[in-house]
Design an enzyme around this catalytic site. Structure first.
Site, PDB file in Angstrom:
ATOM      1  N   ARG A 127       0.819  -1.222   0.000  1.00  0.00           N
ATOM      2  CA  ARG A 127       0.000   0.000   0.000  1.00  0.00           C
ATOM      3  C   ARG A 127       0.855   1.276   0.000  1.00  0.00           C
ATOM      4  NH1 ARG A 127      -2.036  -3.557  -1.136  1.00  0.00           N
ATOM      5  NH2 ARG A 127      -3.764  -4.714  -0.251  1.00  0.00           N
ATOM      6  N   SER A 176     -10.470  -0.406   4.077  1.00  0.00           N
ATOM      7  CA  SER A 176      -9.748  -0.892   5.252  1.00  0.00           C
ATOM      8  C   SER A 176      -9.161   0.286   6.019  1.00  0.00           C
ATOM      9  CB  SER A 176      -8.610  -1.815   4.843  1.00  0.00           C
ATOM     10  OG  SER A 176      -9.140  -2.943   4.195  1.00  0.00           O
ATOM     11  N   GLU A 246      -4.358   2.875   7.194  1.00  0.00           N
ATOM     12  CA  GLU A 246      -4.331   2.804   5.726  1.00  0.00           C
ATOM     13  C   GLU A 246      -5.149   3.967   5.145  1.00  0.00           C
ATOM     14  OE1 GLU A 246      -4.846  -1.080   3.956  1.00  0.00           O
ATOM     15  OE2 GLU A 246      -5.815  -0.198   2.207  1.00  0.00           O
TER      16      GLU A 246
HETATM   17  C1  LIG Z   1     -15.507  -0.550   0.066  1.00  0.00           C
HETATM   18  C2  LIG Z   1     -14.034  -0.283  -0.197  1.00  0.00           C
HETATM   19  C3  LIG Z   1     -13.186  -1.345  -0.492  1.00  0.00           C
HETATM   20  C4  LIG Z   1     -11.830  -1.117  -0.727  1.00  0.00           C
HETATM   21  N1  LIG Z   1     -11.034  -2.182  -1.012  1.00  0.00           N
HETATM   22  C5  LIG Z   1      -9.717  -1.977  -1.239  1.00  0.00           C
HETATM   23  C6  LIG Z   1      -8.848  -3.081  -1.537  1.00  0.00           C
HETATM   24  O1  LIG Z   1      -9.266  -4.227  -1.602  1.00  0.00           O
HETATM   25  N2  LIG Z   1      -7.536  -2.820  -1.750  1.00  0.00           N
HETATM   26  C7  LIG Z   1      -7.034  -1.547  -1.697  1.00  0.00           C
HETATM   27  O2  LIG Z   1      -5.826  -1.376  -1.902  1.00  0.00           O
HETATM   28  N3  LIG Z   1      -7.826  -0.489  -1.401  1.00  0.00           N
HETATM   29  C8  LIG Z   1      -9.139  -0.671  -1.183  1.00  0.00           C
HETATM   30  N4  LIG Z   1      -9.947   0.399  -0.877  1.00  0.00           N
HETATM   31  C9  LIG Z   1      -9.352   1.750  -0.731  1.00  0.00           C
HETATM   32  C10 LIG Z   1      -9.324   2.607  -2.006  1.00  0.00           C
HETATM   33  O3  LIG Z   1     -10.375   2.263  -2.880  1.00  0.00           O
HETATM   34  C11 LIG Z   1      -7.977   2.475  -2.734  1.00  0.00           C
HETATM   35  O4  LIG Z   1      -6.918   2.862  -1.896  1.00  0.00           O
HETATM   36  C12 LIG Z   1      -7.940   3.348  -4.005  1.00  0.00           C
HETATM   37  O5  LIG Z   1      -6.803   3.012  -4.741  1.00  0.00           O
HETATM   38  C13 LIG Z   1      -7.912   4.846  -3.692  1.00  0.00           C
HETATM   39  O6  LIG Z   1      -8.176   5.527  -4.906  1.00  0.00           O
HETATM   40  P1  LIG Z   1      -8.903   6.943  -4.917  1.00  0.00           P
HETATM   41  O7  LIG Z   1      -8.859   7.421  -6.322  1.00  0.00           O
HETATM   42  O8  LIG Z   1     -10.254   6.867  -4.308  1.00  0.00           O
HETATM   43  O9  LIG Z   1      -7.922   7.768  -3.998  1.00  0.00           O
HETATM   44  P2  LIG Z   1      -8.323   8.873  -2.903  1.00  0.00           P
HETATM   45  O10 LIG Z   1      -9.056   8.199  -1.796  1.00  0.00           O
HETATM   46  O11 LIG Z   1      -8.959  10.031  -3.553  1.00  0.00           O
HETATM   47  O12 LIG Z   1      -6.867   9.296  -2.392  1.00  0.00           O
HETATM   48  C14 LIG Z   1      -6.070   8.415  -1.629  1.00  0.00           C
HETATM   49  C15 LIG Z   1      -4.682   9.048  -1.464  1.00  0.00           C
HETATM   50  O13 LIG Z   1      -4.035   9.065  -2.723  1.00  0.00           O
HETATM   51  C16 LIG Z   1      -3.732  10.408  -3.113  1.00  0.00           C
HETATM   52  N5  LIG Z   1      -3.996  10.478  -4.563  1.00  0.00           N
HETATM   53  C17 LIG Z   1      -5.149  10.172  -5.217  1.00  0.00           C
HETATM   54  N6  LIG Z   1      -4.995  10.323  -6.538  1.00  0.00           N
HETATM   55  C18 LIG Z   1      -3.720  10.748  -6.725  1.00  0.00           C
HETATM   56  C19 LIG Z   1      -2.938  11.073  -7.880  1.00  0.00           C
HETATM   57  N7  LIG Z   1      -3.445  11.025  -9.118  1.00  0.00           N
HETATM   58  N8  LIG Z   1      -1.648  11.450  -7.690  1.00  0.00           N
HETATM   59  C20 LIG Z   1      -1.127  11.532  -6.435  1.00  0.00           C
HETATM   60  N9  LIG Z   1      -1.793  11.253  -5.327  1.00  0.00           N
HETATM   61  C21 LIG Z   1      -3.081  10.845  -5.469  1.00  0.00           C
HETATM   62  C22 LIG Z   1      -4.639  11.308  -2.304  1.00  0.00           C
HETATM   63  O14 LIG Z   1      -4.065  12.580  -2.111  1.00  0.00           O
HETATM   64  C23 LIG Z   1      -4.734  10.513  -0.997  1.00  0.00           C
HETATM   65  O15 LIG Z   1      -3.608  10.741  -0.178  1.00  0.00           O
HETATM   66  C24 LIG Z   1     -11.314   0.201  -0.661  1.00  0.00           C
HETATM   67  C25 LIG Z   1     -12.173   1.282  -0.361  1.00  0.00           C
HETATM   68  C26 LIG Z   1     -13.518   1.036  -0.144  1.00  0.00           C
HETATM   69  C27 LIG Z   1     -14.430   2.199   0.176  1.00  0.00           C
END
Ligand SMILES: Cc1cc2nc3c(=O)[nH]c(=O)nc-3n(C[C@H](O)[C@H](O)[C@H](O)COP(=O)(O)OP(=O)(O)OC[C@H]3O[C@@H](n4cnc5c(N)ncnc54)[C@H](O)[C@@H]3O)c2cc1C
Length: 250
Positions: A127, A176, A246
């Site tokens: 992660r 998570s 996380e």
């Molecule tokens: C129901 C549910 C299930 C999930 N299951 C998983 C799983 O199985 N495995 C897993 O790894 N995660 C899981 N997640 C967490 C999440 O979906 C992942 O971490 C996902 O990759 C985050 O993407 P996001 O675009 O929503 O990022 P955001 O939540 O918008 O941002 C997360 C972080 O990344 C940074 N960020 C976002 N985009 C960029 C970019 N383009 N450049 C630089 N920094 C950036 C943000 O500033 C922040 O610090 C889950 C979440 C939910 C709600």
């Protein structure tokens, strides 16, 4: 990019987020402006390679790759974030993660310059990606391997059904809350410490999966944080394990 540069010039803080699926935002809000990558959705399909912008939906990309019989993103079908967020978080599940697919990443650095980082210049761990907090991912090139279409789609279907069974998808949550400590699962530890179902304000430790905190209606970020701190303290006392968060708190 222009909005970010203007904000820099005007000395206004700028926060970049993807789809916000892994975020807990302070109740007071954030100073400055928040930029989402959702408009960066261009995609170019090549021969087992894809050039894709940061705002593209990861789950959609996984499904589309699977339909082509391309293997690599089977793990990602139910992950609700953007491609950029998945690169920065090195998103993963069920033994898979983003890192092995990544050939290069084009990112905007804090000094306003663009750089294409080859895979060899990037470090990934559980992660985490070395670009986190250093640069903003704008696009990436991913490489897949040839697979069996039906098999890939079946794996995705199974993964999705596992999520529906074990994750509280019916209530708002940020995925998570804690990272799994080496050789163990955060959910197992939290449940063993007796936290399943416990609440502070509108924030509740999910009764389905103890590593998820759900909003039962009127949760404040401060409720979620208080619950997280209590859980961390208790798991430390009971099992000697320091749970690392996380979820990203902004
Ligand atoms: C129901 C549910 C299930 C999930 N299951 C998983 C799983 O199985 N495995 C897993 O790894 N995660 C899981 N997640 C967490 C999440 O979906 C992942 O971490 C996902 O990759 C985050 O993407 P996001 O675009 O929503 O990022 P955001 O939540 O918008 O941002 C997360 C972080 O990344 C940074 N960020 C976002 N985009 C960029 C970019 N383009 N450049 C630089 N920094 C950036 C943000 O500033 C922040 O610090 C889950 C979440 C939910 C709600």
């Amino acid at each position: 990019m222009i909005a970010w540069q203007r904000a820099q010039q005007a000395k206004i803080p700028a926060w970049l987020i993807g789809r916000g699926s892994n975020l807990l935002i302070a109740d007071e809000g954030l100073p400055g402006i928040v930029l989402m990558t959702t408009a960066l959705r261009a995609i170019q399909w090549g021969e087992y390679r894809v050039q894709v912008e940061a705002g593209y939906s990861l789950a959609r990309l996984a499904q589309e790759a699977g339909e082509r019989g391309w293997s690599g993103l089977e793990f990602a079908r139910g992950i609700p974030g953007s491609v950029g967020g998945a690169v920065i978080m090195n998103a993963g599940a069920y033994g898979g993660e983003m890192a092995p697919l990544i050939r290069n990443v084009t990112a905007l650095r804090a000094d306003g310059t663009l750089k294409k980082f080859e895979r060899s210049e990037l470090e990934f761990a559980y992660r985490s990606c070395s670009l986190r907090g250093q640069a903003w991912v704008l696009e990436t090139q991913l490489e897949f391997s040839a697979g069996d279409r039906e098999q890939i789609l079946n794996i995705m279907k199974e993964n999705l059904s596992r999520r529906t069974t074990y994750q509280p998808l019916e209530k708002p949550n940020a995925g998570s809350v804690f990272r799994n400590p080496p050789g163990d699962s955060a959910g197992r530890l939290i449940e063993a410490a007796g936290w399943k179902g416990k609440s502070i304000g509108g924030a509740q430790v999910s009764t389905k999966h103890a590593n998820f905190i759900v909003n039962t209606g009127n949760a404040k970020a401060k409720d979620v944080l208080a619950l997280m701190e209590d859980i961390q303290r208790d798991v430390q006392v009971k099992f000697g394990v320091t749970l690392q968060t996380e979820v990203a708190y902004l």
